[in-house]
Design a protein around this motif. Structure first.
Motif, mmCIF file in Angstrom:
data_model
loop_
_atom_site.group_PDB
_atom_site.id
_atom_site.type_symbol
_atom_site.label_atom_id
_atom_site.label_comp_id
_atom_site.label_asym_id
_atom_site.label_seq_id
_atom_site.Cartn_x
_atom_site.Cartn_y
_atom_site.Cartn_z
ATOM 1 N N ASP A 60 0.850 -1.197 0.000
ATOM 2 C CA ASP A 60 0.000 0.000 0.000
ATOM 3 C C ASP A 60 0.883 1.243 0.000
ATOM 4 O OD1 ASP A 60 -1.936 1.913 0.247
ATOM 5 O OD2 ASP A 60 -2.638 1.297 2.228
ATOM 6 N N ASN B 68 -0.033 4.360 1.986
ATOM 7 C CA ASN B 68 -0.136 4.219 3.440
ATOM 8 C C ASN B 68 -1.554 4.548 3.927
ATOM 9 O OD1 ASN B 68 0.896 3.601 5.978
ATOM 10 N ND2 ASN B 68 1.434 5.729 6.432
ATOM 11 N N SER B 69 -2.554 3.981 3.237
ATOM 12 C CA SER B 69 -3.944 4.272 3.585
ATOM 13 C C SER B 69 -4.583 3.070 4.276
ATOM 14 C CB SER B 69 -4.721 4.679 2.325
ATOM 15 O OG SER B 69 -4.583 3.699 1.306
ATOM 16 N N ASP B 70 -5.771 2.670 3.848
ATOM 17 C CA ASP B 70 -6.551 1.676 4.594
ATOM 18 C C ASP B 70 -5.865 0.321 4.706
ATOM 19 O OD1 ASP B 70 -8.718 3.419 5.088
ATOM 20 O OD2 ASP B 70 -9.420 3.134 3.036
ATOM 21 N N SER C 16 -2.781 -0.449 4.725
ATOM 22 C CA SER C 16 -1.604 -0.448 5.598
ATOM 23 C C SER C 16 -1.981 -0.691 7.059
ATOM 24 C CB SER C 16 -0.855 0.874 5.467
ATOM 25 O OG SER C 16 -1.647 1.953 5.922
ATOM 26 N N ASP C 17 -3.248 -0.439 7.416
ATOM 27 C CA ASP C 17 -3.702 -0.696 8.795
ATOM 28 C C ASP C 17 -3.633 -2.170 9.152
ATOM 29 O OD1 ASP C 17 -4.197 1.994 8.966
ATOM 30 O OD2 ASP C 17 -6.350 1.834 8.635
ATOM 31 N N GLU D 73 -1.138 -3.961 11.659
ATOM 32 C CA GLU D 73 -1.339 -4.116 13.105
ATOM 33 C C GLU D 73 -1.718 -5.546 13.482
ATOM 34 O OE1 GLU D 73 -4.231 -1.337 14.438
ATOM 35 O OE2 GLU D 73 -3.330 0.380 13.410
ATOM 36 N N SER E 296 4.391 -0.312 3.054
ATOM 37 C CA SER E 296 3.886 0.930 2.453
ATOM 38 C C SER E 296 5.014 1.813 1.907
ATOM 39 C CB SER E 296 3.067 1.726 3.487
ATOM 40 O OG SER E 296 3.855 2.027 4.626
ATOM 41 N N ASN F 154 -16.031 -5.665 11.289
ATOM 42 C CA ASN F 154 -14.707 -5.145 11.619
ATOM 43 C C ASN F 154 -13.644 -6.031 10.971
ATOM 44 O OD1 ASN F 154 -12.234 -4.395 12.910
ATOM 45 N ND2 ASN F 154 -13.390 -3.574 14.640
ATOM 46 N N LEU G 35 -10.388 -5.634 10.740
ATOM 47 C CA LEU G 35 -9.183 -5.834 11.549
ATOM 48 C C LEU G 35 -9.382 -6.951 12.565
ATOM 49 C CD1 LEU G 35 -7.864 -2.211 12.216
ATOM 50 C CD2 LEU G 35 -7.052 -3.877 10.535
#
Length: 463
Positions: free
Chosen positions: A248, A251-253, A255-256, A259, A268, A427, A429
């Motif tokens: 990504d 470095n947007s969605d 890249s989350d 975690e 990213s 969700n 994540l």
């Protein structure tokens, strides 16, 4: 069939109207001898106009209501009749027929008077069929002068019938057009997205068979549902045990996901992205050598035949990344991409490439042609659709529905597409974290020997 809907409506309206009139005027009709006299018939002023008007209005109203009820109860039947009527009118308006002049005797019986009439000597043979949710229209290829035109009627029928052309096939003596009516009802929820046997289902009638048609190209602007679509596939692929790398550069969605996913799988920055592409090529070539040394390897087999898991490289905002690179680095990246798309299928290395516009500048040297599954989401320009699907006569229509677009599933037929539905409270994540943790626990159990295999399914033992 030119006036089929009107004819069927009248077949319901006229009998109901007549029966209602007979019922309403039952008593006067029984005494028809009393009023069937010259004096009564000519005495208009003394007729009961109120009774006649009321009876006529009631019969007409009940007739209309009967037609409306029949329409709602037999909606599918009327819809099919309407489709047949439209096809017949298409043939007539395009003059796909031949006529000849015929001289006939006058209807008035004058022997020396001839009337010239037009007689249809040729009309196309067409067959309409509904089967398993699809509409099939077959037109006879009878070597008439209109035959080449018949082969091009798919788009006209697609727009006129408000259907989606799924496939065009030449059969013996016929060209068969396969349509899907009301595509949106074939949209599936995210919980129904599954990966099995080298394929991932994305709608009820559409699946990406990545083992056969490797690499996916996704295009779409902001708000088109591109990110949710990519996340949906990542979620499903991880649950199937696939190995995934996520790139990504903005470095947007996506890249989350760093975690919750294992270290070294989400990048990213430019250096990390280039490293991932390089290592993917090296891993792919190494896997090719390793596969040939495996005892169950056979010539012509692929990664799945020897029990290996697929590797997916999800690359978001590919064009934006390429534009940030220097010329030398661009050439390196293109070389890595070329090797992956050309050689990846057999070794199980697959690319999912996403961009707002798939600029041909960064998909040169036949790279774009290797992306067999293509999805365009949201609103795009004509040039954007051209970059995605090449030269096509498809009439692209924008509908303000998130996750809606067009797809070429490797058949060279562009059809309407809807991404899987994602609930508002879903969700990604947490779901992906749960999947990673579950797979990690299972891997630990296998390594420690606390796992049993029953019918090919691993089950952890409770101590």
């Amino acid at each position: 069939m030119e006036h089929a809907v009107l004819r069927e409506g009248l077949l319901i309206f006229i009998p109901v109207c007549l029966v209602t009139l007979f019922y309403y005027f039952n008593e006067p009709l029984l005494k028809w001898r009393d009023w069937l006299t010259f004096e009564t018939i000519t005495d208009f002023k003394n007729w009961n106009w109120s009774l006649l008007g009321t009876g006529l209005a009631i019969s007409l109203g009940i007739g209309v209501i009967a037609v409306a009820i029949a329409y709602f109860c037999l909606y599918e039947h009327f819809k099919r009749t309407l489709h047949k009527q439209k096809i017949a009118r298409m043939f007539i308006s395009n003059r796909f027929m031949e006529k000849e002049s015929v001289a006939t005797d006058s209807v008035w019986g004058i022997s020396d008077k001839k009337v010239i009439k037009k007689k249809i000597t040729y009309f196309p043979r067409a067959y309409y069929q509904v089967k398993k949710g699809y509409i099939y229209v077959r037109i006879a290829l009878d070597l008439s002068r209109f035959q080449n035109r018949y082969l091009e009627l798919g788009e006209d029928m697609e727009n006129g019938l408000y259907c989606d052309l799924v496939e065009r096939e030449i059969e013996e003596n016929f060209v068969c057009f396969k349509f899907l009516y009301d595509v949106r009802k074939n949209r599936i929820p995210i919980k129904d997205v599954e990966v099995k046997n080298g394929s991932i289902n994305l709608m009820k009638h559409i699946e990406w068979k990545f083992d056969e048609l490797p690499h996916m190209l996704i295009a779409g602007g902001t708000g088109g549902g591109k990110t949710y679509f990519i996340l949906t596939m990542i979620d499903a692929l991880l649950k199937s045990g696939a190995d995934i790398r996520i790139l990504d550069p903005k470095n947007s969605d996506l890249s989350d996901l760093g975690e919750v996913m294992p270290k070294g799988t989400v990048f990213s920055k430019g250096t990390g992205i280039m490293m991932t592409l390089r290592k993917a090529v090296e891993g792919m070539l190494q896997r090719s050598e390793d596969m040939k040394k495996m005892p169950n390897y056979k010539t012509g087999g692929n990664y799945a035949d020897v029990g290996l898991q697929p590797v997916f490289i999800v690359f978001d905002e590919y064009v934006a990344f390429m534009e940030m690179l220097k010329r030398e680095d661009q050439m390196k990246a293109l070389e890595y991409m070329k090797q992956l798309v050309m050689l990846g299928r057999q070794m199980g290395y697959f690319l999912i490439l996403a961009a707002q516009r798939p600029d041909a500048k960064y998909l040169a040297d036949g790279i774009r042609d290797q992306f067999n599954f293509r999805v365009a989401l949201g609103k795009m320009s004509e040039s954007g659709y051209g970059m995605m699907f090449g030269d096509t006569d498809k009439n692209f229509i924008f509908k303000k529905i998130k996750g809606r677009g067009y797809v070429d599933a490797g058949t060279s037929v562009i059809s309407e597409f809807y991404t899987p539905l994602v609930p508002k409270d879903y969700n990604f994540l947490e779901e992906i974290r749960h999947t990673i943790n579950t797979q990690g626990a299972l891997a630990t159990a296998v390594a420690s020997g606390n796992v049993a295999t029953v019918g090919g399914v691993s089950e952890a033992n409770d101590d």
